[in-house]
Design an enzyme around this catalytic site. Sequence first.
Site, mmCIF file in Angstrom:
data_model
loop_
_atom_site.group_PDB
_atom_site.id
_atom_site.type_symbol
_atom_site.label_atom_id
_atom_site.label_comp_id
_atom_site.label_asym_id
_atom_site.label_seq_id
_atom_site.Cartn_x
_atom_site.Cartn_y
_atom_site.Cartn_z
ATOM 1 N N LYS A 187 38.625 17.670 41.513
ATOM 2 C CA LYS A 187 39.016 18.369 40.289
ATOM 3 C C LYS A 187 39.887 17.377 39.529
ATOM 4 O O LYS A 187 41.008 17.084 39.951
ATOM 5 C CB LYS A 187 39.790 19.639 40.638
ATOM 6 N N GLU A 189 43.661 21.372 34.560
ATOM 7 C CA GLU A 189 44.833 22.161 34.946
ATOM 8 C C GLU A 189 45.900 21.308 35.633
ATOM 9 O O GLU A 189 46.490 21.698 36.639
ATOM 10 C CB GLU A 189 44.414 23.341 35.836
ATOM 11 N N ARG A 208 33.928 18.288 39.668
ATOM 12 C CA ARG A 208 33.902 19.600 39.013
ATOM 13 C C ARG A 208 33.951 19.486 37.488
ATOM 14 O O ARG A 208 34.679 18.656 36.930
ATOM 15 C CB ARG A 208 35.041 20.478 39.522
ATOM 16 N N ARG A 240 37.735 27.438 24.447
ATOM 17 C CA ARG A 240 37.676 27.030 25.860
ATOM 18 C C ARG A 240 36.244 27.094 26.393
ATOM 19 O O ARG A 240 35.863 26.287 27.246
ATOM 20 C CB ARG A 240 38.612 27.920 26.677
ATOM 21 N N LYS A 286 30.953 25.857 37.130
ATOM 22 C CA LYS A 286 31.157 27.301 37.317
ATOM 23 C C LYS A 286 30.057 28.071 36.602
ATOM 24 O O LYS A 286 29.565 27.635 35.569
ATOM 25 C CB LYS A 286 32.522 27.726 36.779
ATOM 26 N N ASP A 340 35.832 31.393 33.345
ATOM 27 C CA ASP A 340 36.459 31.288 34.667
ATOM 28 C C ASP A 340 36.171 32.514 35.524
ATOM 29 O O ASP A 340 37.039 33.359 35.686
ATOM 30 C CB ASP A 340 37.969 31.112 34.480
ATOM 31 N N GLU A 360 28.590 26.725 40.798
ATOM 32 C CA GLU A 360 29.767 27.165 41.551
ATOM 33 C C GLU A 360 30.008 28.650 41.323
ATOM 34 O O GLU A 360 30.159 29.098 40.188
ATOM 35 C CB GLU A 360 31.006 26.356 41.141
ATOM 36 N N GLU A 383 39.090 36.580 42.846
ATOM 37 C CA GLU A 383 40.250 36.352 41.989
ATOM 38 C C GLU A 383 40.300 37.326 40.817
ATOM 39 O O GLU A 383 41.318 37.960 40.559
ATOM 40 C CB GLU A 383 40.224 34.903 41.473
ATOM 41 N N GLU A 404 33.285 46.428 36.403
ATOM 42 C CA GLU A 404 33.163 46.018 35.006
ATOM 43 C C GLU A 404 33.505 47.185 34.080
ATOM 44 O O GLU A 404 34.136 46.997 33.044
ATOM 45 C CB GLU A 404 31.729 45.543 34.737
ATOM 46 N N TRP A 435 46.264 29.172 27.422
ATOM 47 C CA TRP A 435 45.136 29.047 28.341
ATOM 48 C C TRP A 435 43.765 29.243 27.685
ATOM 49 O O TRP A 435 42.726 29.084 28.336
ATOM 50 C CB TRP A 435 45.292 30.022 29.516
HETATM 51 O O1 GCW Z 1 40.194 30.283 38.261
HETATM 52 C C1 GCW Z 1 41.086 29.241 38.242
HETATM 53 C C2 GCW Z 1 42.130 29.623 39.220
HETATM 54 C C3 GCW Z 1 42.856 28.453 39.792
HETATM 55 C C4 GCW Z 1 41.832 27.465 40.307
HETATM 56 C C5 GCW Z 1 40.953 27.015 39.140
HETATM 57 C C6 GCW Z 1 39.863 26.068 39.549
HETATM 58 C C7 GCW Z 1 41.980 26.018 42.195
HETATM 59 O O2 GCW Z 1 43.004 30.525 38.605
HETATM 60 O O3 GCW Z 1 43.677 28.926 40.825
HETATM 61 O O4 GCW Z 1 42.423 26.359 40.916
HETATM 62 O O5 GCW Z 1 40.335 28.133 38.589
HETATM 63 O O6 GCW Z 1 38.737 26.520 39.693
HETATM 64 O O7 GCW Z 1 40.127 24.897 39.720
#
Ligand code: GCW
Length: 834
Positions: free
Chosen positions: A391, A395, A428, A445, A469, A474, A496, A502, A621, A651
């Site tokens: 990564k 972030e 990633r 984003r 992803k 996210d 991914e 989460e 949902e 964010w």
């Molecule tokens: O969804 C976010 C999460 C982070 C995570 C990040 C990622 C590992 O809130 O905790 O970090 O994605 O996928 O890198």
Amino acid sequence: MNSSPRSTPASIPDDASSGAPRDARRPGAHASGPHTGSSPARPRKDGSRPAEPHAGRNPAEPPASGAGPARPHAAWLPEAAFAAVGRRRVAIRGDGALVGTVAAEVATATATHGGSFTRLESGSGVFDADLVLTIAEDDADPQAPSSLAAAPHAASVDHTISGDHAISGRGNASTARNGVVATDGVVDGRDTTGEEDDESFRVSREDGAVVVEAACDRGLLYGFFHVVRLGEAAFSGPDLVERHAPATALRMLDHWDNVAVHEVMGQVERGYSGGSIFYDHGRVRTDLSRVEAYARLLASTGVNRVAINNVNVHAREARLLTDDLPHVARIAAAFRPWGIRVHLSVSFASPITLGGLGTSDPLDPAVARWWREAADRVWAEIPDFGGFVVKADSEGQPGPFAYGRDHADGANMLAEAVAPHGGLVHWRAFVYDHRQDWRDRSTDRARAAHDHFAPLDGRFAENVIVQVKYGPMDFQVREPVSPVIAAMPDTRVALELQVTQEYTGQQKHAVYLGRQWSEVLTFDFAGPDGDRAALPPTSVAGIVARSGGIVAVSNVGDDEFWTGHPLAQANLYAYGRLAWNPAADPTALLDEWIALTFPGAPADVVHTLHEVLDESWETYERYTSPLGVGFMVRPGHHYGPDVDGYEYTPWGTYHFADRDGIGVDRTVATGTGYAGLYPQPWASVYESLETCPDELLLFFHHVPYTHVLHSGKTVIQHIYDTHFDGVERVERFAAAWDGVAAALSDDGGHTGPGHAPRPGDTAHAGADTAGADDGRAGPGRTTPAGAGSGARLAARVSERLAEQLRSAIEWRDQVNTYFYRKSGIPDEQGRTIF
Ligand code: GCW
């Protein structure tokens, strides 16, 4: 266009508490190595076989001396799941480390359930058994049962990924009468990366006798678990020949486990299942038996790679690459008998933080040399090591941007270091600016990964996999499929997914994600009209299966039930099965999980488990963020409602609700242009209000509350209706569970950890009476040792459902109230809104 993220560390406030008790520390025992074999026992009159002494023991089982209540739950591999195989005469032939694993499994199963097993020498010809598990031999007698199959890849397969259906008349020459060939999905009928051993296997049944034949020992392991899953059905029905092969060679789970307990994120980042099975407060665990049990569970679903540490690599974790290598080697050894290779997440700044260099510039020769030497040391210690996960520039994680380099520069430098060892770099694509200004409406984003990565297509080295992803934001409950997946035809791209919940209830809410993943995998970039089940090369599964594979973030911890919420086991199970066969029906997989995990459970229990889980994703949902707009969660820990929680943060996750309307304009015409990143026809489908699917409307468009959906409802009425309905569904789930919980509570056997039969344990002894193997402690039966785990499971689910209901009500009332106050539009049905 998104600016590059700065490389200061992200500080994510988090007041989340772990969702599971921390008392599940006593691991079970583990398999004691390959069984040496025994001769077939004579059948009894009822067809069962007497039990034989054996050396093997399933790793999820406790030692015979008995362990405390915190033994890990057997999950989908309780003893009873092995009854059909265990009752039979089983013969195993072939060499290879994993053949020993299969032999140990069979030894345990036959000893428990009264069958027998024989380990045959290579070359032995005709033999008499109900189940033969054999490695294909070149010079085999074509008439012998073990040589029913020709080369496993001889069947022709369409240039599509096929579902788990039989393709009639396409089998190769076979002695089976009704020859059919099934494939779980092989692109072009071959292993698509050429890197893995052949993992396919062939199953034939003739007069109820089953032969599983594989070219390699890994295939034999998967073939064995295939028969276990089928249970009695494997041995009944018409004769057949089937070939099974995974859709993709790379089926991976990533762990976000920290070695040291992180001050904000804890032992496992986004972990809701207690502590880590690998680490404990700064150390790699000495006792890895829990890891072995986990490896066995994963292998039974087909997972073959695991990355064992968090992609946010902190100082302590970085040292896994150096000082801790012997410990990483121990972890790799725990996974190895199950055909699973280990990967490490590494910090891009390692040459500085571990190597003492002044830079980690990927174009600096000293940096490249440092990585080459680091890789050499890793592979010297762990010859089958898988590779690195990175990564970078995301972030707060370090990356190549600091040196004016791009992601291809960074990834390729690492790729060169691992290439001599056949290693992979999973790089990633989760890269975005997490320091954006909420006032800036031009930065989106959702565009970020595409803006960063699509221009780099074709520049990544052969052994780099860009890991994307499933959605552009996210892991939300609903997002469109990421356009990046289709934007890099000359790059190996992996999908991914997030098994850890989460954003989907944190294993406090029962949310079965198999249906979501199935929708993602079957999404066809060529358009909405194709046959989803066919999974053409333009589908997500078709694209990633070709060379990148499927990855997901694991949901497992040291919790007694592995996953905090016992029903969240279904997600781990379905993930592995879908990674093997993306065309599988997710509801059928759910039922498969229920049948294995709760063998012999009364019909009402089975029915309730299905009811609670089947459409639970859609239910979640309904009571959370509407119509694809996403987030609205509490910042930091991401649990529970907070409609404006992220609205004014850096964010980049906004909904833009005002008094007139809601949603993000991502059109080309008037918005951020994100819709235009899709190939046609999707770009047009999403661009237009007329054709944009309801469930993604607010992801792509800003509309008035009075906008009428395809469903015929206005947006505001849809919000009210779904939120009331979502809570009502959870109320029904909780009531239904209350109705059956007692049935589980009375019964320690079929939900409890598997255990070896012991004197006086009549529910298991012999297991040769119909129904006895289900372990139900009905009238007149002795409650098996381990009683109480059913009660604990039932209680845990009840407790979680109570929390789900509380939380769903909170979501309903906050979301409805927020939009009622913003819009001033009352609910047509006059229900209570505050
Ligand atoms: O969804 C976010 C999460 C982070 C995570 C990040 C990622 C590992 O809130 O905790 O970090 O994605 O996928 O890198």
